[in-house]
Design an enzyme around this catalytic site. Structure first.
Site, PDB file in Angstrom:
ATOM      1  N   GLU A  33      62.836  39.883  23.319  1.00 28.80           N
ATOM      2  CA  GLU A  33      61.580  39.313  22.790  1.00 28.80           C
ATOM      3  C   GLU A  33      60.560  40.443  22.637  1.00 28.80           C
ATOM      4  O   GLU A  33      59.722  40.423  21.747  1.00 28.80           O
ATOM      5  CB  GLU A  33      61.054  38.262  23.772  1.00 28.80           C
ATOM      6  CG  GLU A  33      59.731  37.646  23.356  1.00 28.80           C
ATOM      7  CD  GLU A  33      59.334  36.480  24.258  1.00 28.80           C
ATOM      8  OE1 GLU A  33      60.203  35.653  24.606  1.00 28.80           O
ATOM      9  OE2 GLU A  33      58.143  36.394  24.607  1.00 28.80           O
TER      10      GLU A  33
ATOM     11  N   ARG B 259      58.643  32.010  18.934  1.00 30.65           N
ATOM     12  CA  ARG B 259      58.187  33.410  19.009  1.00 30.65           C
ATOM     13  C   ARG B 259      58.334  34.130  17.658  1.00 30.65           C
ATOM     14  O   ARG B 259      58.576  35.330  17.599  1.00 30.65           O
ATOM     15  CB  ARG B 259      58.965  34.207  20.073  1.00 30.65           C
ATOM     16  CG  ARG B 259      58.837  33.664  21.451  1.00 30.65           C
ATOM     17  CD  ARG B 259      57.428  33.773  22.027  1.00 30.65           C
ATOM     18  NE  ARG B 259      57.422  33.105  23.319  1.00 30.65           N
ATOM     19  CZ  ARG B 259      57.159  31.802  23.485  1.00 30.65           C
ATOM     20  NH1 ARG B 259      56.801  31.040  22.443  1.00 30.65           N
ATOM     21  NH2 ARG B 259      57.211  31.249  24.668  1.00 30.65           N
TER      22      ARG B 259
ATOM     23  N   SER C 297      58.358  38.368  29.579  1.00 29.26           N
ATOM     24  CA  SER C 297      59.795  38.148  29.395  1.00 29.26           C
ATOM     25  C   SER C 297      60.361  39.173  28.426  1.00 29.26           C
ATOM     26  O   SER C 297      59.831  39.353  27.327  1.00 29.26           O
ATOM     27  CB  SER C 297      60.051  36.746  28.851  1.00 29.26           C
ATOM     28  OG  SER C 297      59.703  35.797  29.836  1.00 29.26           O
TER      29      SER C 297
END
Ligand code: FAD
Length: 301
Positions: free
Chosen positions: A294, A174, A224
């Site tokens: 995130e 990510r 998420s």
């Protein structure tokens, strides 16, 4: 800033909206206003706008589909740039696909499947734009953007348009170089492979079915909330700590998926941030694991 606003309003830079509430532009349906929301209609307007902002030393923020952003209640100062329809493009050349920065990542996976090209099945449930996916190194089901990206066309803050190869983007989980060295992804080229249309469609359907069963997709959310810590799954830690259903104001840890925070109707960014802090603190106390968001918190605090 006033000078820039008047130049934006009188020049040919695209659609200009002043003091525009940003909640409707995000999947969380949360966020205060942008001083200016600018949607250039094509690449030339985007280029000229970035050059103008560079000349005046005014900062900008790019907004994709707003599916990984928590925009604060005070909103975003300066200019928010949204890529217009001219960058909502797709073109296949053999086993490669060229997609504009504004193109839907989900649609891209479907279109690739229809062409009989495999490699993008993981993207079937990631509701962002191609630009946001390249920036985030979005991924799922054991794959991510870094595995299939050949190169991206990136507009740098000084208005220069450059090609960045996959290896230039310092990809990790990510993470991409764009998170520390800003640029606007105007186009991405993905390397796919010939596959079986039926098998690709079946994989897309199976991934979709799994998401529908395990994620609160009918609620406003941003996927998420926390990254998976090394050796752990954030959702498992949060669920094991008994935090499903924990609420602050209108924000709730989803009873269906513990790593999702849903907006039950009137959640503010402050509600979500307070809930994030509570979850972090309880998981740290219970398991000694530091959860790192995130989702990106953007805007004036
Ligand atoms: P935004 O949220 O608009 O922006 C995210 C960041 O990208 C910002 O910093 C923004 O400035 C930057 N950005 C946006 N466009 C550009 C551009 N053109 N050039 C440069 N920078 C840009 N993510 C996953 O990785 N895997 C998943 O499985 C997943 N599942 C999700 C499920 C749901 C229901 C939801 C709501 C979200 C999910 N996400 C998932 C999160 C999100 O969809 C991805 O992170 C997506 O890549 C974000 O794209 P976006 O266009 O919405 O970016």
């Amino acid at each position: 800033m006033q000078q820039v606003i008047s130049e934006l309003l009188t020049g040919s830079y695209g659609e200009v909206r002043l003091n525009e509430p940003l909640a409707p532009y995000t999947t969380w349906k949360i966020g205060g206003p942008a001083d200016v929301l600018l949607t250039p209609h094509d690449k030339v307007q985007l280029l000229e706008a970035v050059k103008l902002l560079h000349r005046h030393q005014i900062g900008w923020t790019v907004l994709g589909r707003g599916s990984n952003m928590l925009i604060t209640d005070k909103g975003i100062r300066g200019i928010v740039l949204k890529l217009g329809d001219a960058l909502d493009t797709i073109r296949f050349e053999g086993d490669t696909v060229y997609a504009g920065g504004a193109y839907s990542f989900i649609k891209l996976s479907v279109m690739a499947g229809k062409e009989g090209l495999t490699g993008l099945e993981f993207a079937g449930g990631i509701p962002g734009t191609v630009g946001g996916a390249v920036y985030m190194n979005a991924g799922a089901h054991g794959s991510d953007v870094s595995r299939i990206l050949l190169q991206a066309e990136v507009l740098l803050p000084d208005g220069e348009l450059v090609i960045m190869k996959q290896a230039d983007l310092a990809y990790a989980y990510r993470h991409s170089l764009l998170q520390s060295q800003p640029g606007i992804v105007t186009e991405a080229v993905f390397q796919l492979a010939q596959g079986d249309r039926k098998e690709i469609a079946a994989a897309l359907a199976a991934n979709k079915d799994r998401r529908l069963r395990t994620q609160p997709l009918q609620m406003a959310c941003a996927g998420s909330v926390f990254r998976n810590p090394e050796g752990h799954f954030a959702a498992k830690l949060i669920e094991a700590a008994g935090l499903k259903g924990l609420r602050v104001g209108g924000a709730e840890v989803s009873p269906l998926h513990a790593n999702f925070i849903v907006n039950t109707g009137q959640a503010s960014a402050h509600d979500v941030l307070s809930l994030i802090e509570q979850v972090k603190s309880i998981v740290k106390q219970t398991y000694g694991v530091e959860l790192v968001p995130e989702v990106l918190v953007v805007g004036e605090r």
